[in-house]
Write a protein that holds these residues in place. Structure first.
Motif, PDB file in Angstrom:
ATOM      1  N   ILE A 107      96.392   2.092  43.812  1.00 29.51           N
ATOM      2  CA  ILE A 107      95.396   1.019  43.889  1.00 29.51           C
ATOM      3  C   ILE A 107      96.025  -0.265  44.411  1.00 29.51           C
ATOM      4  O   ILE A 107      95.397  -1.013  45.172  1.00 29.51           O
ATOM      5  CB  ILE A 107      94.722   0.798  42.529  1.00 29.51           C
ATOM      6  CG1 ILE A 107      93.943   2.061  42.112  1.00 29.51           C
ATOM      7  CG2 ILE A 107      93.785  -0.396  42.578  1.00 29.51           C
ATOM      8  CD1 ILE A 107      92.800   2.443  43.040  1.00 29.51           C
ATOM      9  N   GLY A 108      97.275  -0.533  44.020  1.00 27.00           N
ATOM     10  CA  GLY A 108      97.973  -1.678  44.598  1.00 27.00           C
ATOM     11  C   GLY A 108      98.071  -1.552  46.110  1.00 27.00           C
ATOM     12  O   GLY A 108      97.851  -2.519  46.853  1.00 27.00           O
ATOM     13  N   ASP A 109      98.391  -0.351  46.601  1.00 23.87           N
ATOM     14  CA  ASP A 109      98.432  -0.108  48.043  1.00 23.87           C
ATOM     15  C   ASP A 109      97.049  -0.256  48.674  1.00 23.87           C
ATOM     16  O   ASP A 109      96.913  -0.759  49.791  1.00 23.87           O
ATOM     17  CB  ASP A 109      98.968   1.298  48.322  1.00 23.87           C
ATOM     18  CG  ASP A 109     100.485   1.357  48.349  1.00 23.87           C
ATOM     19  OD1 ASP A 109     101.121   0.294  48.293  1.00 23.87           O
ATOM     20  OD2 ASP A 109     101.032   2.482  48.441  1.00 23.87           O
ATOM     21  N   LEU A 110      96.026   0.177  47.947  1.00 22.83           N
ATOM     22  CA  LEU A 110      94.658   0.036  48.456  1.00 22.83           C
ATOM     23  C   LEU A 110      94.309  -1.429  48.666  1.00 22.83           C
ATOM     24  O   LEU A 110      93.774  -1.816  49.720  1.00 22.83           O
ATOM     25  CB  LEU A 110      93.681   0.685  47.478  1.00 22.83           C
ATOM     26  CG  LEU A 110      92.195   0.482  47.763  1.00 22.83           C
ATOM     27  CD1 LEU A 110      91.781   1.201  49.036  1.00 22.83           C
ATOM     28  CD2 LEU A 110      91.341   0.949  46.587  1.00 22.83           C
ATOM     29  N   PHE A 111      94.621  -2.274  47.674  1.00 27.63           N
ATOM     30  CA  PHE A 111      94.315  -3.695  47.805  1.00 27.63           C
ATOM     31  C   PHE A 111      95.088  -4.326  48.971  1.00 27.63           C
ATOM     32  O   PHE A 111      94.550  -5.163  49.702  1.00 27.63           O
ATOM     33  CB  PHE A 111      94.644  -4.431  46.505  1.00 27.63           C
ATOM     34  CG  PHE A 111      93.737  -4.071  45.359  1.00 27.63           C
ATOM     35  CD1 PHE A 111      92.456  -3.601  45.571  1.00 27.63           C
ATOM     36  CD2 PHE A 111      94.167  -4.194  44.046  1.00 27.63           C
ATOM     37  CE1 PHE A 111      91.618  -3.267  44.521  1.00 27.63           C
ATOM     38  CE2 PHE A 111      93.340  -3.864  42.988  1.00 27.63           C
ATOM     39  CZ  PHE A 111      92.067  -3.396  43.222  1.00 27.63           C
ATOM     40  N   GLU A 162      99.262   7.513  34.450  1.00 25.98           N
ATOM     41  CA  GLU A 162      98.797   7.938  35.769  1.00 25.98           C
ATOM     42  C   GLU A 162      97.403   8.546  35.657  1.00 25.98           C
ATOM     43  O   GLU A 162      97.153   9.389  34.787  1.00 25.98           O
ATOM     44  CB  GLU A 162      99.761   8.964  36.346  1.00 25.98           C
ATOM     45  CG  GLU A 162      99.569   9.253  37.815  1.00 25.98           C
ATOM     46  CD  GLU A 162     100.674  10.147  38.355  1.00 25.98           C
ATOM     47  OE1 GLU A 162     100.591  11.375  38.143  1.00 25.98           O
ATOM     48  OE2 GLU A 162     101.623   9.616  38.963  1.00 25.98           O
ATOM     49  N   PHE A 163      96.511   8.081  36.499  1.00 25.16           N
ATOM     50  CA  PHE A 163      95.197   8.678  36.633  1.00 25.16           C
ATOM     51  C   PHE A 163      95.112   9.307  38.016  1.00 25.16           C
ATOM     52  O   PHE A 163      95.602   8.732  38.992  1.00 25.16           O
ATOM     53  CB  PHE A 163      94.087   7.634  36.473  1.00 25.16           C
ATOM     54  CG  PHE A 163      92.721   8.191  36.737  1.00 25.16           C
ATOM     55  CD1 PHE A 163      92.068   8.918  35.755  1.00 25.16           C
ATOM     56  CD2 PHE A 163      92.106   8.028  37.966  1.00 25.16           C
ATOM     57  CE1 PHE A 163      90.816   9.475  35.999  1.00 25.16           C
ATOM     58  CE2 PHE A 163      90.854   8.573  38.219  1.00 25.16           C
ATOM     59  CZ  PHE A 163      90.219   9.299  37.222  1.00 25.16           C
ATOM     60  N   TRP A 220      98.930  -8.118  36.597  1.00 25.30           N
ATOM     61  CA  TRP A 220      98.692  -7.703  35.212  1.00 25.30           C
ATOM     62  C   TRP A 220      99.278  -6.318  34.941  1.00 25.30           C
ATOM     63  O   TRP A 220      99.342  -5.882  33.791  1.00 25.30           O
ATOM     64  CB  TRP A 220      97.190  -7.674  34.921  1.00 25.30           C
ATOM     65  CG  TRP A 220      96.545  -9.007  34.682  1.00 25.30           C
ATOM     66  CD1 TRP A 220      96.179  -9.910  35.637  1.00 25.30           C
ATOM     67  CD2 TRP A 220      96.142  -9.573  33.430  1.00 25.30           C
ATOM     68  NE1 TRP A 220      95.575 -11.008  35.049  1.00 25.30           N
ATOM     69  CE2 TRP A 220      95.540 -10.821  33.686  1.00 25.30           C
ATOM     70  CE3 TRP A 220      96.229  -9.133  32.110  1.00 25.30           C
ATOM     71  CZ2 TRP A 220      95.029 -11.642  32.691  1.00 25.30           C
ATOM     72  CZ3 TRP A 220      95.712  -9.950  31.104  1.00 25.30           C
ATOM     73  CH2 TRP A 220      95.122 -11.186  31.389  1.00 25.30           C
ATOM     74  N   GLY A 221      99.704  -5.644  35.986  1.00 18.61           N
ATOM     75  CA  GLY A 221     100.302  -4.329  35.835  1.00 18.61           C
ATOM     76  C   GLY A 221     101.809  -4.348  35.779  1.00 18.61           C
ATOM     77  O   GLY A 221     102.458  -3.307  35.941  1.00 18.61           O
ATOM     78  N   ALA A 255      98.858   4.926  39.563  1.00 14.92           N
ATOM     79  CA  ALA A 255      99.591   4.394  38.414  1.00 14.92           C
ATOM     80  C   ALA A 255      98.866   3.203  37.798  1.00 14.92           C
ATOM     81  O   ALA A 255      98.304   2.356  38.493  1.00 14.92           O
ATOM     82  CB  ALA A 255     100.996   3.982  38.838  1.00 14.92           C
ATOM     83  N   TYR A 256      98.882   3.170  36.467  1.00 19.22           N
ATOM     84  CA  TYR A 256      98.410   2.006  35.736  1.00 19.22           C
ATOM     85  C   TYR A 256      99.294   1.831  34.510  1.00 19.22           C
ATOM     86  O   TYR A 256     100.075   2.724  34.159  1.00 19.22           O
ATOM     87  CB  TYR A 256      96.934   2.146  35.346  1.00 19.22           C
ATOM     88  CG  TYR A 256      96.621   3.171  34.283  1.00 19.22           C
ATOM     89  CD1 TYR A 256      96.513   2.810  32.940  1.00 19.22           C
ATOM     90  CD2 TYR A 256      96.400   4.506  34.607  1.00 19.22           C
ATOM     91  CE1 TYR A 256      96.196   3.741  31.953  1.00 19.22           C
ATOM     92  CE2 TYR A 256      96.086   5.443  33.632  1.00 19.22           C
ATOM     93  CZ  TYR A 256      95.988   5.056  32.313  1.00 19.22           C
ATOM     94  OH  TYR A 256      95.690   5.978  31.343  1.00 19.22           O
ATOM     95  N   VAL A 257      99.209   0.667  33.872  1.00 20.53           N
ATOM     96  CA  VAL A 257      99.942   0.448  32.634  1.00 20.53           C
ATOM     97  C   VAL A 257      98.959   0.370  31.473  1.00 20.53           C
ATOM     98  O   VAL A 257      97.879  -0.212  31.583  1.00 20.53           O
ATOM     99  CB  VAL A 257     100.828  -0.815  32.668  1.00 20.53           C
ATOM    100  CG1 VAL A 257     102.002  -0.617  33.612  1.00 20.53           C
ATOM    101  CG2 VAL A 257     100.031  -2.049  33.029  1.00 20.53           C
ATOM    102  N   GLU A 258      99.362   0.991  30.396  1.00 23.99           N
ATOM    103  CA  GLU A 258      98.645   0.915  29.124  1.00 23.99           C
ATOM    104  C   GLU A 258      99.379  -0.132  28.290  1.00 23.99           C
ATOM    105  O   GLU A 258     100.552   0.032  27.975  1.00 23.99           O
ATOM    106  CB  GLU A 258      98.698   2.283  28.464  1.00 23.99           C
ATOM    107  CG  GLU A 258      98.115   2.376  27.084  1.00 23.99           C
ATOM    108  CD  GLU A 258      98.415   3.757  26.513  1.00 23.99           C
ATOM    109  OE1 GLU A 258      97.631   4.681  26.773  1.00 23.99           O
ATOM    110  OE2 GLU A 258      99.459   3.910  25.852  1.00 23.99           O
TER     111      GLU A 258
END
Length: 272
Positions: free
Chosen positions: A154-158, A200-201, A177-178, A261-264
């Motif tokens: 998603i970071g690459d998407l943005f 990871e989703f 925020w990640g 990738a995301y952070v919890e």
């Protein structure tokens, strides 16, 4: 609290962006992130829970399934209507309220748990949003977030979209925020036991083109980018998105699987 005219203008554009397309369709895909976060937060039945920037209610509904007393807030009325319909369909007594993540209409320490799933990270004034999350959480309560990372898909998407349609100047990237360093800056000594776990989703589509079509039609930020570019440059962005997906695709069966990738984030509000 007051905001600058610049931030107010950005926020107004954001509201229109998230109201466009069909964010509920995208939110439906990522519902498992909310389920995972609520379980990780270990929220008890009967807890008072607020889901900030709830969108169509993913985290609020996940918490309500744990028999919590839940309110979801968002500043896009259309998303809240979808959230109410979803909760009603499951006979879950969730209350949804139109409100800004940077100005929550709550008393200090009102909530046992404060949640946000890829929501509050988009507030233009990050410091103010973080201050609100901690203000409304009771001492000893839980703050639980899920945020996209800058180094993931998603970071690459943005960044891919931003190369064609640059974001407003002077605004910090939501994906900060990640990162743990930025989270520690934002929350400071207002929280203890800050834990940042990488998760990871996986987005699953029939093809890279199917992903590009879906996000062009449903996801407000990409939809608005295509509208801003026009037909010729829009074709270039579409090709960029297809190439991006191909680079991240790990499927070996002819379909498309995109690990994202995301952070919890789990933290405890200071005080007792």
């Amino acid at each position: 609290m007051t905001t600058s005219p610049t931030l107010d203008g950005i926020k107004a554009r954001q509201q229109k962006t998230w109201a466009s397309g069909d964010y509920g369709a995208v939110a439906a895909l990522i519902q498992p992130i909310s389920e995972q976060l609520v379980q990780a937060a270990d929220i008890s039945a009967g807890s008072r829970v607020i889901d900030v920037a709830t969108g169509t209610g993913n985290a609020a509904i996940a918490a309500a399934r744990c028999l919590c007393e839940v309110v979801g807030v968002d500043y896009v009325p259309g998303l809240l209507e979808r959230a109410r319909a979803r909760a009603a369909a499951e006979h879950l007594p969730v209350r949804f309220v139109e409100a800004d993540a940077e100005d929550l209409p709550c008393d200090d320490g009102e909530w046992d748990a404060v949640l946000s799933v890829v929501g509050v990270m988009f507030a233009p004034d990050q410091e103010r949003a973080a201050a609100q999350l901690t203000r409304v959480c009771r001492p000893g309560g839980t703050i639980a977030l899920a945020n996209w990372t800058p180094d993931g898909f998603i970071g690459d998407l943005f960044r891919t979209v931003g190369r064609r349609v640059p974001p407003p100047p002077g605004i910090r990237a939501p994906v900060e925020w990640g990162t743990e360093p930025r989270l520690r800056e934002l929350f400071g000594d207002r929280v203890t036991d800050l834990r940042v776990n990488r998760r990871e989703f996986v987005f699953r589509f029939a093809s890279p083109e199917a992903f590009a079509d879906y996000f062009r039609a449903c996801y407000g930020p990409t939809l608005k980018a295509f509208e801003a570019l026009g037909e010729a440059d829009g074709k270039l962005l579409y090709a960029d998105l297809v190439d991006l997906v191909r680079r991240h695709d790990v499927a070996r069966d002819g379909t498309t699987k995109i690990p994202s990738a995301y952070v919890e984030v789990l933290a405890t509000r200071t005080g007792s």
